[in-house]
Write a protein that holds these residues in place. Structure first.
Motif, PDB file in Angstrom:
ATOM      1  N   ASP A  53      48.779   7.294  43.053  1.00  0.00           N
ATOM      2  CA  ASP A  53      47.644   7.690  43.890  1.00  0.00           C
ATOM      3  C   ASP A  53      47.983   8.898  44.758  1.00  0.00           C
ATOM      4  O   ASP A  53      47.190   9.834  44.879  1.00  0.00           O
ATOM      5  N   VAL A  54      49.165   8.885  45.344  1.00  0.00           N
ATOM      6  CA  VAL A  54      49.584  10.009  46.178  1.00  0.00           C
ATOM      7  C   VAL A  54      49.729  11.260  45.320  1.00  0.00           C
ATOM      8  O   VAL A  54      49.342  12.356  45.730  1.00  0.00           O
ATOM      9  N   GLY A  55      50.262  11.104  44.112  1.00  0.00           N
ATOM     10  CA  GLY A  55      50.371  12.245  43.199  1.00  0.00           C
ATOM     11  C   GLY A  55      49.014  12.828  42.865  1.00  0.00           C
ATOM     12  O   GLY A  55      48.835  14.056  42.838  1.00  0.00           O
ATOM     13  N   GLU A  56      48.040  11.961  42.606  1.00  0.00           N
ATOM     14  CA  GLU A  56      46.682  12.431  42.322  1.00  0.00           C
ATOM     15  C   GLU A  56      46.063  13.122  43.528  1.00  0.00           C
ATOM     16  O   GLU A  56      45.375  14.129  43.394  1.00  0.00           O
ATOM     17  N   LEU A  57      46.293  12.561  44.704  1.00  0.00           N
ATOM     18  CA  LEU A  57      45.768  13.192  45.919  1.00  0.00           C
ATOM     19  C   LEU A  57      46.371  14.577  46.135  1.00  0.00           C
ATOM     20  O   LEU A  57      45.671  15.515  46.521  1.00  0.00           O
ATOM     21  N   ARG A  58      47.660  14.706  45.874  1.00  0.00           N
ATOM     22  CA  ARG A  58      48.306  16.017  46.008  1.00  0.00           C
ATOM     23  C   ARG A  58      47.729  17.011  44.991  1.00  0.00           C
ATOM     24  O   ARG A  58      47.500  18.172  45.309  1.00  0.00           O
ATOM     25  N   ALA A  59      47.514  16.550  43.765  1.00  0.00           N
ATOM     26  CA  ALA A  59      46.934  17.425  42.743  1.00  0.00           C
ATOM     27  C   ALA A  59      45.516  17.841  43.131  1.00  0.00           C
ATOM     28  O   ALA A  59      45.135  19.007  42.975  1.00  0.00           O
ATOM     29  N   LEU A  60      44.741  16.887  43.646  1.00  0.00           N
ATOM     30  CA  LEU A  60      43.381  17.187  44.080  1.00  0.00           C
ATOM     31  C   LEU A  60      43.381  18.180  45.236  1.00  0.00           C
ATOM     32  O   LEU A  60      42.583  19.127  45.257  1.00  0.00           O
ATOM     33  N   LEU A  61      44.276  17.992  46.170  1.00  0.00           N
ATOM     34  CA  LEU A  61      44.378  18.917  47.300  1.00  0.00           C
ATOM     35  C   LEU A  61      44.786  20.304  46.828  1.00  0.00           C
ATOM     36  O   LEU A  61      44.252  21.314  47.294  1.00  0.00           O
ATOM     37  N   GLY A  62      45.715  20.364  45.875  1.00  0.00           N
ATOM     38  CA  GLY A  62      46.118  21.658  45.315  1.00  0.00           C
ATOM     39  C   GLY A  62      44.959  22.349  44.619  1.00  0.00           C
ATOM     40  O   GLY A  62      44.758  23.566  44.769  1.00  0.00           O
ATOM     41  N   ALA A  63      44.182  21.587  43.857  1.00  0.00           N
ATOM     42  CA  ALA A  63      43.015  22.163  43.171  1.00  0.00           C
ATOM     43  C   ALA A  63      41.974  22.651  44.180  1.00  0.00           C
ATOM     44  O   ALA A  63      41.365  23.704  43.998  1.00  0.00           O
ATOM     45  N   TRP A  64      41.779  21.891  45.250  1.00  0.00           N
ATOM     46  CA  TRP A  64      40.826  22.292  46.294  1.00  0.00           C
ATOM     47  C   TRP A  64      41.276  23.598  46.948  1.00  0.00           C
ATOM     48  O   TRP A  64      40.466  24.502  47.181  1.00  0.00           O
ATOM     49  N   ARG A  65      42.560  23.726  47.231  1.00  0.00           N
ATOM     50  CA  ARG A  65      43.075  24.956  47.839  1.00  0.00           C
ATOM     51  C   ARG A  65      42.904  26.145  46.901  1.00  0.00           C
ATOM     52  O   ARG A  65      42.543  27.236  47.329  1.00  0.00           O
ATOM     53  N   GLU A  66      43.158  25.934  45.616  1.00  0.00           N
ATOM     54  CA  GLU A  66      42.977  27.008  44.634  1.00  0.00           C
ATOM     55  C   GLU A  66      41.501  27.411  44.538  1.00  0.00           C
ATOM     56  O   GLU A  66      41.174  28.587  44.435  1.00  0.00           O
ATOM     57  N   LYS A  68      39.215  27.130  46.882  1.00  0.00           N
ATOM     58  CA  LYS A  68      38.858  27.878  48.088  1.00  0.00           C
ATOM     59  C   LYS A  68      39.366  29.310  48.010  1.00  0.00           C
ATOM     60  O   LYS A  68      38.654  30.249  48.362  1.00  0.00           O
ATOM     61  N   LYS A  69      40.593  29.476  47.538  1.00  0.00           N
ATOM     62  CA  LYS A  69      41.176  30.807  47.418  1.00  0.00           C
ATOM     63  C   LYS A  69      40.380  31.651  46.424  1.00  0.00           C
ATOM     64  O   LYS A  69      40.077  32.816  46.680  1.00  0.00           O
ATOM     65  N   SER A  70      39.999  31.047  45.312  1.00  0.00           N
ATOM     66  CA  SER A  70      39.234  31.757  44.288  1.00  0.00           C
ATOM     67  C   SER A  70      37.840  32.130  44.795  1.00  0.00           C
ATOM     68  O   SER A  70      37.358  33.244  44.574  1.00  0.00           O
ATOM     69  N   ALA A  71      37.196  31.201  45.498  1.00  0.00           N
ATOM     70  CA  ALA A  71      35.864  31.483  46.045  1.00  0.00           C
ATOM     71  C   ALA A  71      35.933  32.585  47.095  1.00  0.00           C
ATOM     72  O   ALA A  71      35.067  33.467  47.142  1.00  0.00           O
ATOM     73  N   ARG A  72      36.955  32.544  47.923  1.00  0.00           N
ATOM     74  CA  ARG A  72      37.123  33.577  48.942  1.00  0.00           C
ATOM     75  C   ARG A  72      37.334  34.943  48.293  1.00  0.00           C
ATOM     76  O   ARG A  72      36.737  35.941  48.711  1.00  0.00           O
ATOM     77  N   ALA A  73      38.158  34.990  47.239  1.00  0.00           N
ATOM     78  CA  ALA A  73      38.408  36.251  46.535  1.00  0.00           C
ATOM     79  C   ALA A  73      37.130  36.766  45.876  1.00  0.00           C
ATOM     80  O   ALA A  73      36.850  37.969  45.908  1.00  0.00           O
ATOM     81  N   ALA A  74      36.346  35.875  45.284  1.00  0.00           N
ATOM     82  CA  ALA A  74      35.089  36.285  44.653  1.00  0.00           C
ATOM     83  C   ALA A  74      34.111  36.829  45.691  1.00  0.00           C
ATOM     84  O   ALA A  74      33.438  37.843  45.455  1.00  0.00           O
ATOM     85  N   LEU A  75      34.038  36.161  46.833  1.00  0.00           N
ATOM     86  CA  LEU A  75      33.138  36.620  47.896  1.00  0.00           C
ATOM     87  C   LEU A  75      33.541  38.004  48.387  1.00  0.00           C
ATOM     88  O   LEU A  75      32.689  38.891  48.539  1.00  0.00           O
ATOM     89  N   VAL A  76      34.815  38.204  48.609  1.00  0.00           N
ATOM     90  CA  VAL A  76      35.285  39.513  49.062  1.00  0.00           C
ATOM     91  C   VAL A  76      34.992  40.567  47.999  1.00  0.00           C
ATOM     92  O   VAL A  76      34.546  41.682  48.315  1.00  0.00           O
ATOM     93  N   GLY A  77      35.215  40.218  46.741  1.00  0.00           N
ATOM     94  CA  GLY A  77      34.926  41.165  45.656  1.00  0.00           C
ATOM     95  C   GLY A  77      33.460  41.574  45.629  1.00  0.00           C
ATOM     96  O   GLY A  77      33.131  42.765  45.489  1.00  0.00           O
ATOM     97  N   TRP A  78      32.556  40.598  45.773  1.00  0.00           N
ATOM     98  CA  TRP A  78      31.133  40.919  45.775  1.00  0.00           C
ATOM     99  C   TRP A  78      30.739  41.736  47.001  1.00  0.00           C
ATOM    100  O   TRP A  78      29.904  42.650  46.905  1.00  0.00           O
TER     101      TRP A  78
END
Length: 103
Positions: A53-66, A68-78
């Protein structure tokens, strides 16, 4: 005073009153184990699947951070593209190419 210093002071005080240092360290170790177990039980991580469960939570948190980073980069690009398009249109109007955009 931090927790480690407080604990060290209490052990020294108890040792000064005749308690065996080895016994005191064992007491602290057991109290730590009980406290850790209690904390894990409160958050529901006492079963056999807790590590998974902790491993899944860490993976989910990592995906969420990625994401957010991708959305932020797309917003700046636009925003950069829109700004550049506005500058090009403003430059075209200033230079006198109004008819190109009017058609």
């Amino acid at each position: 005073m931090n927790e480690a210093a407080m604990l060290t002071g209490l052990i020294a005080q108890a040792a000064g009153k005749g308690a065996d240092l080895v016994t005191l360290r064992a007491l602290v170790e057991e109290a730590s184990e009980v406290g850790a177990s209690r904390a894990l039980a409160r958050v529901g991580l006492t079963d056999a699947k807790a590590a998974h469960d902790v491993g899944e939570l860490r993976a989910l948190l990592g995906a969420w951070r990625e994401a957010k980073k991708s959305a932020r980069a797309a917003l700046v690009g636009w925003l950069v593209r829109l700004t550049l398009a506005g500058l090009v249109m403003g430059l075209a109007v200033t230079v006198g190419l109004k008819g190109v955009f009017a058609e």
